[in-house]
Design an enzyme around this catalytic site. Structure first.
Site, PDB file in Angstrom:
ATOM      1  N   TRP A   1       0.834  -1.211   0.000  1.00 46.90           N
ATOM      2  CA  TRP A   1       0.000   0.000   0.000  1.00 46.90           C
ATOM      3  C   TRP A   1       0.861   1.250   0.000  1.00 46.90           C
ATOM      4  O   TRP A   1       0.526   2.250  -0.648  1.00 46.90           O
ATOM      5  CB  TRP A   1      -0.991  -0.018   1.158  1.00 46.90           C
TER       6      TRP A   1
ATOM      7  N   ASP B   1      -2.076   6.575   6.157  1.00 51.57           N
ATOM      8  CA  ASP B   1      -3.117   5.730   5.573  1.00 51.57           C
ATOM      9  C   ASP B   1      -3.529   4.711   6.637  1.00 51.57           C
ATOM     10  O   ASP B   1      -2.876   3.688   6.819  1.00 51.57           O
ATOM     11  CB  ASP B   1      -2.570   5.026   4.324  1.00 51.57           C
TER      12      ASP B   1
ATOM     13  N   LYS C   1     -12.641  -1.809   6.016  1.00 50.59           N
ATOM     14  CA  LYS C   1     -11.916  -2.659   6.953  1.00 50.59           C
ATOM     15  C   LYS C   1     -12.521  -2.540   8.354  1.00 50.59           C
ATOM     16  O   LYS C   1     -12.997  -3.512   8.902  1.00 50.59           O
ATOM     17  CB  LYS C   1     -10.425  -2.305   6.993  1.00 50.59           C
TER      18      LYS C   1
HETATM   19  C1  LIG Z   1      -7.588  -1.525   1.514  1.00 52.76           C
HETATM   20  C2  LIG Z   1      -6.511  -0.522   1.589  1.00 52.76           C
HETATM   21  C3  LIG Z   1      -6.380   0.504   0.639  1.00 52.76           C
HETATM   22  C4  LIG Z   1      -7.263   0.613  -0.581  1.00 52.76           C
HETATM   23  O1  LIG Z   1      -8.557   0.922  -0.247  1.00 52.76           O
HETATM   24  P1  LIG Z   1      -9.643   1.169  -1.384  1.00 52.76           P
HETATM   25  O2  LIG Z   1     -10.802   1.654  -0.579  1.00 52.76           O
HETATM   26  O3  LIG Z   1      -9.880  -0.130  -2.073  1.00 52.76           O
HETATM   27  O4  LIG Z   1      -9.122   2.195  -2.313  1.00 52.76           O
HETATM   28  C5  LIG Z   1      -5.367   1.422   0.797  1.00 52.76           C
HETATM   29  N1  LIG Z   1      -4.524   1.356   1.843  1.00 52.76           N
HETATM   30  C6  LIG Z   1      -4.615   0.377   2.770  1.00 52.76           C
HETATM   31  C7  LIG Z   1      -3.652   0.355   3.897  1.00 52.76           C
HETATM   32  C8  LIG Z   1      -5.608  -0.586   2.673  1.00 52.76           C
HETATM   33  O5  LIG Z   1      -5.703  -1.546   3.597  1.00 52.76           O
END
Ligand SMILES: *Cc1c(COP(=O)(O)O)cnc(C)c1O
Length: 360
Positions: free
Chosen positions: A102, A172, A196
């Site tokens: 990521w 993030d 999540k």
């Molecule tokens: C799932 C995830 C993303 C991507 O999320 P989307 O909503 O599919 O764009 C980005 N960063 C992390 C750390 C993630 O777990």
């Protein structure tokens, strides 16, 4: 109908009581004669739902009035471009820490908009450890420093918040948001895709310090301009109303569980149980340095990859779903977010022990 234990990394399991409440309110939200899905986002009812969700999130996370809370769309990935477009300002570059897949996606996207310095990388450790902060080559004049507190795919999690002085810290938090207490006043901006720990996919929560607003580039799309979204209460266009409502139900559920302090204790216990079991077994393995093991995403391998298919088949038959690891790393991964009950982790460990005994 019986509910399975869903270990998917995202979209992920939601609290059962939240889904039940959503079902009860599906056709008629509190005597309005309509579903939240059918409500005008400008209606008093929806505005109340939206404001309550924001207020509950602020309380849960301890977010002060110095920060704007935005409910945006396009998932966490849209923020990979929104962040440089909004925060680079007149600075020439931004710092990024690379701890896994990521991080790399965020870095690749930011490079489209400016000069990116990768100030530290976990690559040398095979993404099994956080690089020592003393070795980070940070730039005191960077527009911001971006990092990924929890790498959802690799299962690598920071157990500290980096110190960046006057450089705004950007995180993030997609897979770690609200999973443990965190001092949000240390951050300039955090963002989290909802699927999540917060609610349905598509929605992304952005919490940004207000002094960082208003610096977006002229060519930044209106829909990615934090100032515009903040000025319009996240309703510049039609927001993801139903996802916002569900996120609000999840926040209420979290408060009822005792908030992030209580959640953190439960999450730590769930994770420790699973890692302890993996470490005492000679059939399963997790490659991450113990200090940096994720509380949310637990990747593990079997002693013999040829048994992966049978392991997954047996797990499915027991209602332990979506344990297959990400295609880039293989093996297994158990995502054990807030909504995964401890009984789910116990059931997984029980099955893993049984499988190792029979096939190991
Ligand atoms: C799932 C995830 C993303 C991507 O999320 P989307 O909503 O599919 O764009 C980005 N960063 C992390 C750390 C993630 O777990």
């Amino acid at each position: 109908m019986s509910r399975a234990y869903n270990f998917c990394a995202g979209p992920a399991t939601l609290p059962e009581s939240v889904l039940q409440q959503a079902r009860e309110e599906m056709l008629d939200w509190r005597g309005t004669g309509m579903s939240v899905m059918e409500m005008s986002h400008r209606s008093d009812e929806f505005v109340e739902i939206a404001e309550n969700a924001e207020q509950d999130l602020r309380e849960l996370a301890g977010i002060s009035d110095d920060y704007a809370v935005l409910f945006m769309q396009g998932g966490a990935s849209s923020q990979f471009s929104a962040i440089p477009l909004n925060l680079l300002g007149d600075k020439s570059s931004a710092d990024y820490v690379n701890t896994g897949i990521w991080s790399k996606k965020a870095i690749a996207e930011a490079k489209r908009f400016g000069d990116v310095q990768v100030v530290a990388s976990a690559e040398a450790s095979g993404f099994a450890s956080i690089p020592d902060v003393a070795d980070w080559q940070t730039n005191p004049d960077a527009a911001y420093l971006h990092y990924t507190p929890n790498e959802t795919i690799g299962g690598l999690e920071f157990d500290f918040i980096p110190e960046t002085g006057s450089v705004p810290l950007v995180a993030d938090m997609s897979s770690t948001m609200l999973s443990r207490p965190m001092d949000f006043s240390r951050f300039g901006l955090i963002y989290a895709g909802a699927q999540k720990n917060i609610g349905p996919s598509g929605l992304v929560v952005v919490i940004v310090r207000k002094d960082l607003l208003g610096k977006a580039r002229k060519e930044a799309p209106t829909m990615l301009n934090y100032q515009v979204i903040a000025d319009n209460g996240s309703m510049y266009n039609t927001p993801a109303t139903y996802s916002w409502y569900l996120a609000g139900l999840v926040f209420k559920w979290l408060k009822a569980q005792g908030g992030v302090e209580a959640m953190g204790r439960i999450n730590e216990r769930k994770a420790r149980k699973l890692y302890d079991f993996i470490d005492t077994s000679d059939f399963y393995a997790n490659p991450i340095e113990p200090r940096f093991r994720s509380w949310m995403n637990v990747p593990f391998t079997l002693a013999d990859d040829a048994l992966n298919g049978d392991f997954l088949k047996g797990a499915d038959a027991r209602g332990l779903l979506n344990l297959k690891g990400h295609r880039s790393v293989g093996g297994m991964r158990a995502s054990i977010y807030n909504a995964m009950p401890e009984a789910g982790v116990d059931a997984l460990i029980h099955y893993m022990a049984e499988f190792a005994k029979e096939r190991g």
